[in-house]
Every structure is written in C-alpha cells, then in structure tokens.
Design an enzyme around this catalytic site. Sequence first.
Site, PDB file in Angstrom:
ATOM      1  N   LYS A  19       0.809  -1.220   0.000  1.00  0.00           N
ATOM      2  CA  LYS A  19       0.000   0.000   0.000  1.00  0.00           C
ATOM      3  C   LYS A  19       0.844   1.273   0.000  1.00  0.00           C
ATOM      4  CE  LYS A  19      -1.245  -0.448   4.927  1.00  0.00           C
ATOM      5  NZ  LYS A  19      -0.467   0.564   5.624  1.00  0.00           N
ATOM      6  N   GLY A  44       9.764  -2.268   1.108  1.00  0.00           N
ATOM      7  CA  GLY A  44      10.710  -2.557   2.194  1.00  0.00           C
ATOM      8  C   GLY A  44      10.074  -2.594   3.565  1.00  0.00           C
ATOM      9  N   GLY A  45       8.808  -2.151   3.650  1.00  0.00           N
ATOM     10  CA  GLY A  45       8.068  -2.300   4.902  1.00  0.00           C
ATOM     11  C   GLY A  45       8.545  -1.396   6.022  1.00  0.00           C
ATOM     12  N   CYS A  47      10.614  -2.068   8.270  1.00  0.00           N
ATOM     13  CA  CYS A  47      12.052  -2.179   8.482  1.00  0.00           C
ATOM     14  C   CYS A  47      12.839  -1.132   7.697  1.00  0.00           C
ATOM     15  CB  CYS A  47      12.490  -3.595   8.106  1.00  0.00           C
ATOM     16  SG  CYS A  47      14.247  -3.851   8.227  1.00  0.00           S
ATOM     17  N   GLY A  78       5.429  -1.754  22.529  1.00  0.00           N
ATOM     18  CA  GLY A  78       5.184  -2.929  21.706  1.00  0.00           C
ATOM     19  C   GLY A  78       4.456  -2.575  20.423  1.00  0.00           C
ATOM     20  N   MET A 123       9.262 -10.165  16.771  1.00  0.00           N
ATOM     21  CA  MET A 123       9.021  -9.212  15.680  1.00  0.00           C
ATOM     22  C   MET A 123      10.368  -8.703  15.191  1.00  0.00           C
ATOM     23  SD  MET A 123       5.657  -7.131  16.850  1.00  0.00           S
ATOM     24  CE  MET A 123       4.018  -7.786  16.567  1.00  0.00           C
ATOM     25  N   HIS A 138      43.548 -12.991  16.105  1.00  0.00           N
ATOM     26  CA  HIS A 138      43.982 -12.080  17.153  1.00  0.00           C
ATOM     27  C   HIS A 138      44.552 -10.807  16.518  1.00  0.00           C
ATOM     28  CE1 HIS A 138      45.752 -10.667  20.879  1.00  0.00           C
ATOM     29  NE2 HIS A 138      46.864 -10.422  20.215  1.00  0.00           N
TER      30      HIS A 138
HETATM   31  P1  FAD Z   1       6.562  -5.031   7.789  1.00  0.00           P
HETATM   32  O1  FAD Z   1       7.982  -4.677   7.641  1.00  0.00           O
HETATM   33  O2  FAD Z   1       5.746  -4.263   8.770  1.00  0.00           O
HETATM   34  O3  FAD Z   1       5.937  -4.917   6.353  1.00  0.00           O
HETATM   35  C1  FAD Z   1       4.583  -5.090   6.119  1.00  0.00           C
HETATM   36  C2  FAD Z   1       4.199  -4.272   4.887  1.00  0.00           C
HETATM   37  O4  FAD Z   1       2.871  -4.582   4.533  1.00  0.00           O
HETATM   38  C3  FAD Z   1       4.232  -2.777   5.111  1.00  0.00           C
HETATM   39  O5  FAD Z   1       5.015  -2.166   4.121  1.00  0.00           O
HETATM   40  C4  FAD Z   1       2.773  -2.330   5.026  1.00  0.00           C
HETATM   41  O6  FAD Z   1       2.631  -1.047   4.429  1.00  0.00           O
HETATM   42  C5  FAD Z   1       2.209  -3.397   4.125  1.00  0.00           C
HETATM   43  N1  FAD Z   1       0.774  -3.640   4.296  1.00  0.00           N
HETATM   44  C6  FAD Z   1       0.102  -3.837   5.464  1.00  0.00           C
HETATM   45  N2  FAD Z   1      -1.192  -4.115   5.206  1.00  0.00           N
HETATM   46  C7  FAD Z   1      -1.325  -4.092   3.849  1.00  0.00           C
HETATM   47  C8  FAD Z   1      -2.407  -4.319   2.973  1.00  0.00           C
HETATM   48  N3  FAD Z   1      -3.608  -4.665   3.430  1.00  0.00           N
HETATM   49  N4  FAD Z   1      -2.197  -4.188   1.646  1.00  0.00           N
HETATM   50  C9  FAD Z   1      -0.976  -3.857   1.163  1.00  0.00           C
HETATM   51  N5  FAD Z   1       0.086  -3.648   1.947  1.00  0.00           N
HETATM   52  C10 FAD Z   1      -0.083  -3.778   3.272  1.00  0.00           C
HETATM   53  N6  FAD Z   1      13.916  -5.643  13.421  1.00  0.00           N
HETATM   54  C11 FAD Z   1      15.170  -6.131  13.328  1.00  0.00           C
HETATM   55  O7  FAD Z   1      15.344  -7.322  13.051  1.00  0.00           O
HETATM   56  N7  FAD Z   1      16.259  -5.329  13.518  1.00  0.00           N
HETATM   57  C12 FAD Z   1      16.134  -4.024  13.824  1.00  0.00           C
HETATM   58  O8  FAD Z   1      17.141  -3.331  13.992  1.00  0.00           O
HETATM   59  C13 FAD Z   1      14.834  -3.481  13.934  1.00  0.00           C
HETATM   60  N8  FAD Z   1      14.664  -2.178  14.232  1.00  0.00           N
HETATM   61  C14 FAD Z   1      13.395  -1.671  14.290  1.00  0.00           C
HETATM   62  C15 FAD Z   1      13.235  -0.329  14.618  1.00  0.00           C
HETATM   63  C16 FAD Z   1      11.978   0.222  14.705  1.00  0.00           C
HETATM   64  C17 FAD Z   1      11.821   1.690  15.029  1.00  0.00           C
HETATM   65  C18 FAD Z   1      10.837  -0.594  14.431  1.00  0.00           C
HETATM   66  C19 FAD Z   1       9.454  -0.008  14.476  1.00  0.00           C
HETATM   67  C20 FAD Z   1      10.975  -1.931  14.124  1.00  0.00           C
HETATM   68  C21 FAD Z   1      12.265  -2.484  14.052  1.00  0.00           C
HETATM   69  N9  FAD Z   1      12.461  -3.831  13.785  1.00  0.00           N
HETATM   70  C22 FAD Z   1      13.733  -4.336  13.712  1.00  0.00           C
HETATM   71  C23 FAD Z   1      11.327  -4.748  13.538  1.00  0.00           C
HETATM   72  C24 FAD Z   1      11.145  -4.968  12.017  1.00  0.00           C
HETATM   73  O9  FAD Z   1      10.951  -3.732  11.384  1.00  0.00           O
HETATM   74  C25 FAD Z   1       9.984  -5.893  11.762  1.00  0.00           C
HETATM   75  O10 FAD Z   1      10.117  -7.074  12.512  1.00  0.00           O
HETATM   76  C26 FAD Z   1       9.905  -6.251  10.295  1.00  0.00           C
HETATM   77  O11 FAD Z   1       9.776  -5.105   9.501  1.00  0.00           O
HETATM   78  C27 FAD Z   1       8.730  -7.205  10.027  1.00  0.00           C
HETATM   79  O12 FAD Z   1       8.660  -7.498   8.679  1.00  0.00           O
HETATM   80  P2  FAD Z   1       7.263  -7.865   7.981  1.00  0.00           P
HETATM   81  O13 FAD Z   1       7.578  -8.074   6.547  1.00  0.00           O
HETATM   82  O14 FAD Z   1       6.590  -8.921   8.744  1.00  0.00           O
HETATM   83  O15 FAD Z   1       6.362  -6.563   8.175  1.00  0.00           O
HETATM   84  P1  NAD Z   2       9.140  -4.130  23.442  1.00  0.00           P
HETATM   85  O1  NAD Z   2       8.197  -5.235  23.642  1.00  0.00           O
HETATM   86  O2  NAD Z   2      10.549  -4.419  23.114  1.00  0.00           O
HETATM   87  O3  NAD Z   2       9.169  -3.214  24.755  1.00  0.00           O
HETATM   88  C1  NAD Z   2       8.014  -2.643  25.297  1.00  0.00           C
HETATM   89  C2  NAD Z   2       8.290  -2.255  26.735  1.00  0.00           C
HETATM   90  O4  NAD Z   2       7.223  -1.462  27.225  1.00  0.00           O
HETATM   91  C3  NAD Z   2       8.429  -3.452  27.658  1.00  0.00           C
HETATM   92  O5  NAD Z   2       9.631  -3.331  28.361  1.00  0.00           O
HETATM   93  C4  NAD Z   2       7.191  -3.360  28.539  1.00  0.00           C
HETATM   94  O6  NAD Z   2       7.418  -3.873  29.839  1.00  0.00           O
HETATM   95  C5  NAD Z   2       6.947  -1.856  28.566  1.00  0.00           C
HETATM   96  N1  NAD Z   2       5.557  -1.456  28.909  1.00  0.00           N
HETATM   97  C6  NAD Z   2       4.407  -2.012  28.489  1.00  0.00           C
HETATM   98  N2  NAD Z   2       3.351  -1.343  29.005  1.00  0.00           N
HETATM   99  C7  NAD Z   2       3.834  -0.330  29.769  1.00  0.00           C
HETATM  100  C8  NAD Z   2       3.246   0.724  30.556  1.00  0.00           C
HETATM  101  N3  NAD Z   2       1.922   0.882  30.661  1.00  0.00           N
HETATM  102  N4  NAD Z   2       4.062   1.592  31.192  1.00  0.00           N
HETATM  103  C9  NAD Z   2       5.415   1.457  31.087  1.00  0.00           C
HETATM  104  N5  NAD Z   2       6.021   0.481  30.353  1.00  0.00           N
HETATM  105  C10 NAD Z   2       5.248  -0.397  29.703  1.00  0.00           C
HETATM  106  O7  NAD Z   2       8.458  -3.214  22.333  1.00  0.00           O
HETATM  107  P2  NAD Z   2       9.068  -2.025  21.461  1.00  0.00           P
HETATM  108  O8  NAD Z   2      10.302  -1.475  22.076  1.00  0.00           O
HETATM  109  O9  NAD Z   2       7.912  -1.121  21.204  1.00  0.00           O
HETATM  110  O10 NAD Z   2       9.465  -2.761  20.124  1.00  0.00           O
HETATM  111  C11 NAD Z   2       8.456  -3.409  19.326  1.00  0.00           C
HETATM  112  C12 NAD Z   2       9.038  -4.521  18.508  1.00  0.00           C
HETATM  113  O11 NAD Z   2       9.907  -4.017  17.516  1.00  0.00           O
HETATM  114  C13 NAD Z   2       9.828  -5.485  19.375  1.00  0.00           C
HETATM  115  O12 NAD Z   2       9.171  -6.722  19.337  1.00  0.00           O
HETATM  116  C14 NAD Z   2      11.158  -5.608  18.724  1.00  0.00           C
HETATM  117  O13 NAD Z   2      11.480  -6.931  18.449  1.00  0.00           O
HETATM  118  C15 NAD Z   2      11.044  -4.838  17.412  1.00  0.00           C
HETATM  119  N6  NAD Z   2      12.263  -4.014  17.312  1.00  0.00           N
HETATM  120  C16 NAD Z   2      13.455  -4.643  17.167  1.00  0.00           C
HETATM  121  C17 NAD Z   2      14.622  -3.903  17.130  1.00  0.00           C
HETATM  122  C18 NAD Z   2      15.933  -4.598  16.984  1.00  0.00           C
HETATM  123  O14 NAD Z   2      15.925  -5.765  16.631  1.00  0.00           O
HETATM  124  N7  NAD Z   2      17.056  -3.936  17.233  1.00  0.00           N
HETATM  125  C19 NAD Z   2      14.578  -2.528  17.248  1.00  0.00           C
HETATM  126  C20 NAD Z   2      13.351  -1.919  17.418  1.00  0.00           C
HETATM  127  C21 NAD Z   2      12.196  -2.682  17.438  1.00  0.00           C
END
Ligand code: FAD
Ligand code: NAD
Length: 472
Positions: A41, A46-47, A49, A278, A325, A451
């Site tokens: 959409k 690239g979503g 990520c 989350g 995730m 090393h």
């Molecule tokens: P998404 O990447 O969410 O992609 C889903 C796609 O589907 C989106 O582009 C959306 O627009 C599209 N879509 C949804 N519904 C529809 C529809 N009905 N029709 C058409 N298109 C649609 N993970 C890591 O491993 N390492 C990291 O460093 C990391 N950092 C992150 C930092 C942040 C700030 C956030 C928010 C997440 C991070 N994550 C990280 C998590 C990671 O981004 C997700 O786990 C990953 O993108 C999931 O991939 P996916 O393909 O399942 O979904």
């Molecule tokens: P998270 O689940 O990592 O952390 C959410 C935190 O919020 C938890 O520590 C939880 O205890 C706390 N929390 C929940 N309710 C609360 C409340 N009412 N008051 C205070 N604290 C509360 O979720 P996130 O940081 O939003 O990340 C979402 C997802 O994105 C994660 O599952 C993560 O895997 C993914 N992500 C991954 C990376 C990476 O791989 N480097 C980076 C960013 C995001």
Amino acid sequence: MSDTPAENQPFDVVVIGAGPGGYVAAIRAAQLGFRTACIEKEPRLGGTCLRVGCIPSKALLESSERYVEAQHHLADHGVNVSGVGLDLAKMMQRKEGIVTSLTDGIAFLLKKNKITRLTGHGRLAGTGADGLTQVAVDGDTPATLSARHVVLATGSQVAVLPGIDMDWDRIGGSTEALSWPEVPEHLVVIGAGVIGLELGSVWQRLGAKVTVLEYADGPLPGMDGEVRKRAKRIFKKQGLDMHFGVRVTGARVEGDGCVVEADGREPITCDRVLLAVGRKPNTEGLGLDTLGIQTDKRGRIEVGAHFATSAAGVYAIGDVIQGPMLAHKAEEEGVAVAEYLATGYGHVDYDAIPGVVYTEPEIASVGKTEEELKAADIPYRKGSFPFSPNGRAKALGATDGFVKILAHAETDRVLGVHMIGPRVGELIVEAAMAMSFSASSEDIARVCHAHPTLHEVTKEAALAVDGRALHN
Ligand code: FAD
Ligand code: NAD
C-alpha cells in the site's frame, strides 16, 4: 506505481505486504519459477524495516554516536577537534538518503525477478468460480487477482495504550521519533524495550534530557538477567533517567508541551513523548473473515505447520504471526514459505534466531536465557568472559561488557549465548551459526579465532564453560 496484471491470468503466488517477510517471499517464489505478484500500500517498498524501522533507526544511532565520540572520546585518542556542532537537518537527510537507496533497491529486485508489483491496499475477497483465492487491490488502479497461493505479510504497527492521547506529533511512536525536526529539551519515553532504548539513546546523545518509564523491574524484559542488570547500570551512567516498576496511565498534549501520568507519581511535564510499549499485527481490512481465518488473543493470524492459515492456500509470515518481531525472522519465514510451496519442505530454526539491541554498547542474544533454562529444569554449565582484558576492545576504548555461553551440563551442546559489549551485534552471528550446527562449547573453544579480535572473548567464554579460560 503499479504493473498491470494480465487479464484473467491466475498468479501462482500473491504476496500482500512488501516488508522483509513479503518482498523476500516474493523474490524466492519468483526464483523458484512461480508467477508472482506483490501488493504494497505504501509507495516505497521494504516495509516497516526499511522505511521507518531498522534502517532509519540504525542510521540515526550511528550518526548520534559519532557526535558523542567527536565531543567526548576522540581526545582520548589524541585527536583534538573543536567546534563540534549538530546539523540535525543534515543528519535526517543522510538517514533519508539511506532509506531511499534501499527502498529503490527493493523495487529494482522485484523488477529483476519479474514480480508484478501492485500499489494499493490488498485484501482477501473470498474464493472465485475457478476455486482459487481472490485478492482485491484497492487503490488508484483497482484490480482483482486470482491466486493459487496467497502469502499474508502485512507486518505490524505501534500498539497504543489506553489513556495516552496520541496526536502523532508531540506524543508519537517510533515513526515520529525518527523524524523530529528539533532536539527535544525533555523527552519522556514510555517503555524500556528495544525501541525505547535505541531511540531514547539517539535523542539523549543529541542533547535531550530523556526520562524512561518502564513497567517491568528493569530494561529489556525477557532478555538474560545478567545482561539486563549490566545494561541498566551502563545506560544510567550514560545519563538516561530510567524508572522501573512504573505503570504509565495517561499522557496528553498541553499547550506547547505534554503531561505524562503514572501510578503513584507526580505528573511529568516534557516537550515530547515516545510511546514504545510494543507493536500489534496489521490485520484490519485484510478480509480474513471472507475465508474464516482466525486471529489469536493478541490479534496475530493463527498459523499451523508451514505457515498455513485455516484457509486452504493462504499462508502468513512475519510480524503478523507469532514469534519475535524481527526483520530477519520475517525473511527466514519468507524463504521457508516459498520453498514449502515449491518443494513441500521449508524450515526455520527458531532456536537460533539472534536478537540485537543497537545501543552503545550493543546487546545481543541467541537461544535460551539462564532464567528460561532454570524454569525448564534443564541442567547447564555457564562460561562468562569480560571484554576488559581483550586487546581489540582496549584499542577501541570500549571494554565494558561480557559474553556468556550456556551449554547443556551433560552434552555440552550450546543452548544460549548472551552478550553486552562492543559490536556484539556482529559477534552474535558466530554463536547463531554454532547453534545452527548443534555445536558444543568445546567446538567453539577449539576454533582458531584471529587475534586481536573481539571474537576472542567468545572463545574465552567457551573455554570458561569448562573452567579453563586463558586470559583472566
Ligand atoms: P513489515 O515490515 O511491517 O511490512 C509489512 C508491509 O505490509 C508494510 O510495508 C505495510 O505497508 C504493508 N501492508 C500492510 N497491510 C497491507 C495491505 N492490506 N495491503 C498492502 N500492503 C499492506 N527488526 C530487526 O530485526 N532489527 C532491527 O534493527 C529493527 N529495528 C526496528 C526499529 C523500529 C523503530 C521498528 C518499528 C521496528 C524495528 N524492527 C527491527 C522490527 C522490524 O521492522 C519488523 O520485525 C519487520 O519489519 C517485520 O517485517 P514484515 O515483513 O513482517 O512486516
Ligand atoms: P518491546 O516489547 O521491546 O518493549 C516494550 C516495553 O514497554 C516493555 O519493556 C514493557 O514492559 C513496557 N511497557 C508495556 N506497558 C507499559 C506501561 N503501561 N508503562 C510502562 N512500560 C510499559 O516493544 P518495542 O520497544 O515497542 O518494540 C516493538 C518490537 O519491535 C519489538 O518486538 C522488537 O522486536 C522490534 N524491534 C526490534 C529492534 C531490533 O531488533 N534492534 C529494534 C526496534 C524494534
């Protein structure tokens, strides 16, 4: 931009969502000879990520760390710099440039693999007269596709807490926090999970006072206890004002600022709030009901073996189903589902999926934590080794942290590896590979490690499992 699907020609595979799960599933399906379409959409592929997650956050983490280094650490190396200043607009521009080059790269890959790309909202639309699943695309060029197999890869979005009045600007989620035009004076982060710590660190490094409010007893609930304890100490020392055991009950915009309320505390005033408690799966408007597909109590699409939903020919992968995730987990599932469709076999090794938190120092883990092993009554031996005596860590000027290896007490098979320290996001791959090959701690210890490298700490931790570390 959309390719026009050939009239009435069914697709072998239609993927909804072009994140790391969806676009990888589409590429692998096309490689395996399937006539494939991918519906997204957003105009950029690239979503989460690539657009608003992994990539832009890592760009800002890198830039902000350089800023801190120039201000505080280069002098330790005898490199004197003066007049260090922040050009936030340039930093953001650099981040956008990286995002654009990667999202354009995915568009190129879809084209190269002859995948039909459709821009619009994809949804299931029941079963057609031909017995195949119908997928509707709502957008500038509406279309209905017939598909032998559908892969749902729609990802996730920010989960919102009741009582938090999101205006998606002053009170926002990670997407907003990746693009603020100025450094907030005082930022309140709700949640000390991965996003809270990564983006909290970015803004703290750039000069904001950052208060982190977390419900659990420490940062990163679910990660290894010793790592969490060390992380808590290090981030406090870096200046993150962290409070644990705090349940946030409300937040609202007031005038030019915000007010955050939590149980048993005075309201906190600040100029921006990042909600990071989350993420929730994207299933709204996906037409799941047209085929009777169920979600679980957390809203995730239920899948059985080989990512199959309850509807024949419909599969789901990535953030929209159970499991961590993570982008690389979604990618693995994308490959596995396509291979399953082609060969009847597709596999993901869920015991060896690494997780990395890209703070400074980095935090990384793979496999079971000590707490999980204890709860499951699995006998284990533990080897830990610090970065402090390591030559490469000293050269880097980054000696805080350790590597910890947990191995089965009887078989010595590695069950979990947990790290906090310099560049451990790279080091964890050795551990994930070892676990994928069912290695013992002795196997790791017997590998000749170059090393001076940080990897030598992993070797020493493996030796320590048997009580024979060499350098401490
Ligand atoms: P998404 O990447 O969410 O992609 C889903 C796609 O589907 C989106 O582009 C959306 O627009 C599209 N879509 C949804 N519904 C529809 C529809 N009905 N029709 C058409 N298109 C649609 N993970 C890591 O491993 N390492 C990291 O460093 C990391 N950092 C992150 C930092 C942040 C700030 C956030 C928010 C997440 C991070 N994550 C990280 C998590 C990671 O981004 C997700 O786990 C990953 O993108 C999931 O991939 P996916 O393909 O399942 O979904
Ligand atoms: P998270 O689940 O990592 O952390 C959410 C935190 O919020 C938890 O520590 C939880 O205890 C706390 N929390 C929940 N309710 C609360 C409340 N009412 N008051 C205070 N604290 C509360 O979720 P996130 O940081 O939003 O990340 C979402 C997802 O994105 C994660 O599952 C993560 O895997 C993914 N992500 C991954 C990376 C990476 O791989 N480097 C980076 C960013 C995001």
